[in-house]
Write a protein that holds these residues in place. Structure first.
Motif, PDB file in Angstrom:
ATOM      1  N   LEU A  17       0.695  -1.116   0.185  1.00 29.37           N
ATOM      2  CA  LEU A  17       0.024   0.266   0.074  1.00 29.37           C
ATOM      3  C   LEU A  17       0.822   1.105   0.022  1.00 29.37           C
ATOM      4  CD1 LEU A  17      -2.729  -0.997   2.549  1.00 29.37           C
ATOM      5  CD2 LEU A  17      -2.850  -1.154   0.429  1.00 29.37           C
ATOM      6  N   HIS A  18       0.392   2.176  -0.596  1.00 30.14           N
ATOM      7  CA  HIS A  18       1.144   3.214  -0.995  1.00 30.14           C
ATOM      8  C   HIS A  18       0.222   4.657  -0.799  1.00 30.14           C
ATOM      9  CE1 HIS A  18       4.374   1.024  -2.205  1.00 30.14           C
ATOM     10  NE2 HIS A  18       3.575   0.358  -3.095  1.00 30.14           N
ATOM     11  N   VAL A  19       0.420   5.433   0.135  1.00 32.95           N
ATOM     12  CA  VAL A  19      -0.554   6.528   0.378  1.00 32.95           C
ATOM     13  C   VAL A  19      -0.068   7.744  -0.136  1.00 32.95           C
ATOM     14  CG1 VAL A  19      -2.027   7.815   2.239  1.00 32.95           C
ATOM     15  CG2 VAL A  19      -1.561   5.392   2.452  1.00 32.95           C
ATOM     16  N   ASN A  20      -0.824   8.652  -0.866  1.00 31.72           N
ATOM     17  CA  ASN A  20      -0.460   9.894  -1.126  1.00 31.72           C
ATOM     18  C   ASN A  20      -1.316  10.683  -0.664  1.00 31.72           C
ATOM     19  OD1 ASN A  20       1.579   9.432  -3.230  1.00 31.72           O
ATOM     20  ND2 ASN A  20       0.165   8.373  -4.445  1.00 31.72           N
ATOM     21  N   ALA A  21      -0.895  11.721   0.231  1.00 28.50           N
ATOM     22  CA  ALA A  21      -1.949  12.659   0.956  1.00 28.50           C
ATOM     23  C   ALA A  21      -2.217  13.784  -0.138  1.00 28.50           C
ATOM     24  CB  ALA A  21      -1.353  13.299   1.945  1.00 28.50           C
ATOM     25  N   GLY A  22      -3.608  14.004  -0.106  1.00 28.24           N
ATOM     26  CA  GLY A  22      -4.307  15.040  -0.877  1.00 28.24           C
ATOM     27  C   GLY A  22      -4.557  16.297  -0.054  1.00 28.24           C
ATOM     28  N   ASN A  23      -5.813  16.584   0.084  1.00 29.41           N
ATOM     29  CA  ASN A  23      -6.056  17.665   1.007  1.00 29.41           C
ATOM     30  C   ASN A  23      -6.988  16.884   2.115  1.00 29.41           C
ATOM     31  OD1 ASN A  23      -6.710  20.169   1.936  1.00 29.41           O
ATOM     32  ND2 ASN A  23      -8.688  20.589   0.472  1.00 29.41           N
ATOM     33  N   LEU A  24      -6.156  16.708   3.161  1.00 28.14           N
ATOM     34  CA  LEU A  24      -6.772  16.134   4.394  1.00 28.14           C
ATOM     35  C   LEU A  24      -8.035  16.278   4.707  1.00 28.14           C
ATOM     36  CD1 LEU A  24      -3.334  15.180   6.308  1.00 28.14           C
ATOM     37  CD2 LEU A  24      -4.551  13.741   4.929  1.00 28.14           C
ATOM     38  N   PRO A  25      -8.536  15.596   4.966  1.00 23.17           N
ATOM     39  CA  PRO A  25      -8.680  14.039   5.322  1.00 23.17           C
ATOM     40  C   PRO A  25      -8.529  12.891   3.771  1.00 23.17           C
ATOM     41  CG  PRO A  25     -11.090  14.282   5.448  1.00 23.17           C
ATOM     42  CD  PRO A  25     -10.095  15.958   5.257  1.00 23.17           C
ATOM     43  N   ALA A  26      -8.659  13.734   2.733  1.00 26.74           N
ATOM     44  CA  ALA A  26      -8.392  13.006   1.503  1.00 26.74           C
ATOM     45  C   ALA A  26      -7.258  12.486   1.121  1.00 26.74           C
ATOM     46  CB  ALA A  26      -8.994  13.735   0.394  1.00 26.74           C
ATOM     47  N   VAL A  27      -7.181  11.064   0.822  1.00 27.73           N
ATOM     48  CA  VAL A  27      -5.987  10.322   0.278  1.00 27.73           C
ATOM     49  C   VAL A  27      -6.243   9.633  -0.766  1.00 27.73           C
ATOM     50  CG1 VAL A  27      -4.669  10.688   2.667  1.00 27.73           C
ATOM     51  CG2 VAL A  27      -6.059   8.701   2.032  1.00 27.73           C
ATOM     52  N   THR A  28      -5.193   9.245  -1.480  1.00 24.65           N
ATOM     53  CA  THR A  28      -5.197   8.090  -2.594  1.00 24.65           C
ATOM     54  C   THR A  28      -4.308   7.070  -2.247  1.00 24.65           C
ATOM     55  OG1 THR A  28      -5.901   9.809  -4.426  1.00 24.65           O
ATOM     56  CG2 THR A  28      -4.937   7.588  -5.029  1.00 24.65           C
ATOM     57  N   VAL A  29      -4.674   5.967  -2.205  1.00 26.59           N
ATOM     58  CA  VAL A  29      -4.205   4.635  -1.835  1.00 26.59           C
ATOM     59  C   VAL A  29      -3.895   3.646  -3.271  1.00 26.59           C
ATOM     60  CG1 VAL A  29      -4.052   2.787  -0.582  1.00 26.59           C
ATOM     61  CG2 VAL A  29      -5.230   4.795   0.480  1.00 26.59           C
ATOM     62  N   HIS A  30      -2.685   3.674  -3.213  1.00 28.61           N
ATOM     63  CA  HIS A  30      -2.190   2.611  -4.610  1.00 28.61           C
ATOM     64  C   HIS A  30      -1.904   1.353  -3.714  1.00 28.61           C
ATOM     65  CE1 HIS A  30      -0.849   1.293  -8.270  1.00 28.61           C
ATOM     66  NE2 HIS A  30       0.097   0.605  -7.610  1.00 28.61           N
ATOM     67  N   GLU A  31      -2.663   0.294  -4.349  1.00 32.38           N
ATOM     68  CA  GLU A  31      -2.414  -1.056  -3.824  1.00 32.38           C
ATOM     69  C   GLU A  31      -1.975  -1.980  -5.156  1.00 32.38           C
ATOM     70  OE1 GLU A  31      -5.148  -4.686  -2.229  1.00 32.38           O
ATOM     71  OE2 GLU A  31      -6.330  -2.736  -2.847  1.00 32.38           O
ATOM     72  N   ASP A  65      -5.977   2.657  -7.842  1.00 35.05           N
ATOM     73  CA  ASP A  65      -5.616   3.936  -7.197  1.00 35.05           C
ATOM     74  C   ASP A  65      -6.945   3.942  -6.535  1.00 35.05           C
ATOM     75  OD1 ASP A  65      -2.926   4.532  -7.430  1.00 35.05           O
ATOM     76  OD2 ASP A  65      -3.311   5.620  -9.199  1.00 35.05           O
ATOM     77  N   ILE A  66      -6.942   4.134  -5.312  1.00 34.10           N
ATOM     78  CA  ILE A  66      -8.390   4.192  -4.285  1.00 34.10           C
ATOM     79  C   ILE A  66      -8.437   5.311  -3.774  1.00 34.10           C
ATOM     80  CG2 ILE A  66      -9.773   2.982  -2.902  1.00 34.10           C
ATOM     81  CD1 ILE A  66      -8.258   0.396  -3.667  1.00 34.10           C
ATOM     82  N   SER A  67      -9.571   6.201  -3.958  1.00 33.46           N
ATOM     83  CA  SER A  67     -10.025   7.309  -3.115  1.00 33.46           C
ATOM     84  C   SER A  67     -10.389   6.793  -1.753  1.00 33.46           C
ATOM     85  CB  SER A  67     -11.016   8.105  -3.824  1.00 33.46           C
ATOM     86  OG  SER A  67     -10.688   8.680  -4.994  1.00 33.46           O
ATOM     87  N   ALA A  68      -9.259   7.710  -0.719  1.00 31.53           N
ATOM     88  CA  ALA A  68      -9.918   7.193   0.853  1.00 31.53           C
ATOM     89  C   ALA A  68      -9.928   8.556   1.586  1.00 31.53           C
ATOM     90  CB  ALA A  68      -8.749   6.197   1.246  1.00 31.53           C
TER      91      ALA A  68
END
Length: 137
Positions: A35-49, A55-58
């Motif tokens: 899992l690889h997390v890219n922070a967006g505008n928290l609390p939004a992040v994108t997780v690459h699995e 790439d999943i919006s989380a």
């Protein structure tokens, strides 16, 4: 729905563990390696699995007043999770991580999840130990 939970006792104050776990730029140091997390505008992040290549919006929230992290998928609603840190005295803490899968296609299975959670807790403990050792040295 399938749920998994694992706990580990760590020899560090709860604040140190929480601070290490909650730092969004350091999540990959303890999360499952796939899992690889890219922070967006928290609390939004994108997780690459890596397992699915998706790439999943989380969402990712750190609640310091509760010593709790919470995360989950946004649009799909396929899984959620939390990590709770609780001081147990003598400078030790209990760290519990919990996952809930609402979509069976996202559940990699009991053995894989158990191994990933145990590995993540072990990696978090190592990161905390390195931080504490570095601060003391």
């Amino acid at each position: 729905m399938t749920e998994y939970e694992r706990s580990r006792t760590m020899s560090a104050p709860s604040e140190h563990i929480f601070d290490q776990a909650a730092h969004v730029d350091r999540l990959e140091a303890w999360l499952p390696e796939a899992l690889h997390v890219n922070a967006g505008n928290l609390p939004a992040v994108t997780v690459h699995e890596d397992r699915t290549g998706e790439d999943i919006s989380a969402l990712f929230r750190a609640r310091r007043d509760q010593m709790r992290l919470e995360w989950g998928t946004r649009e799909q609603g396929s899984y959620t999770g939390w990590l709770q840190v609780a001081g147990i005295g003598s400078g030790a803490s209990e760290v519990t991580v919990h996952l809930s899968f609402f979509d069976d296609s996202h559940d990699p299975g009991e053995e894989a999840v158990r191994d990933a959670l145990d590995s993540s807790l072990e990696r978090l403990e190592e990161q905390v130990r390195l931080r504490v050792d570095h601060a003391a040295g």
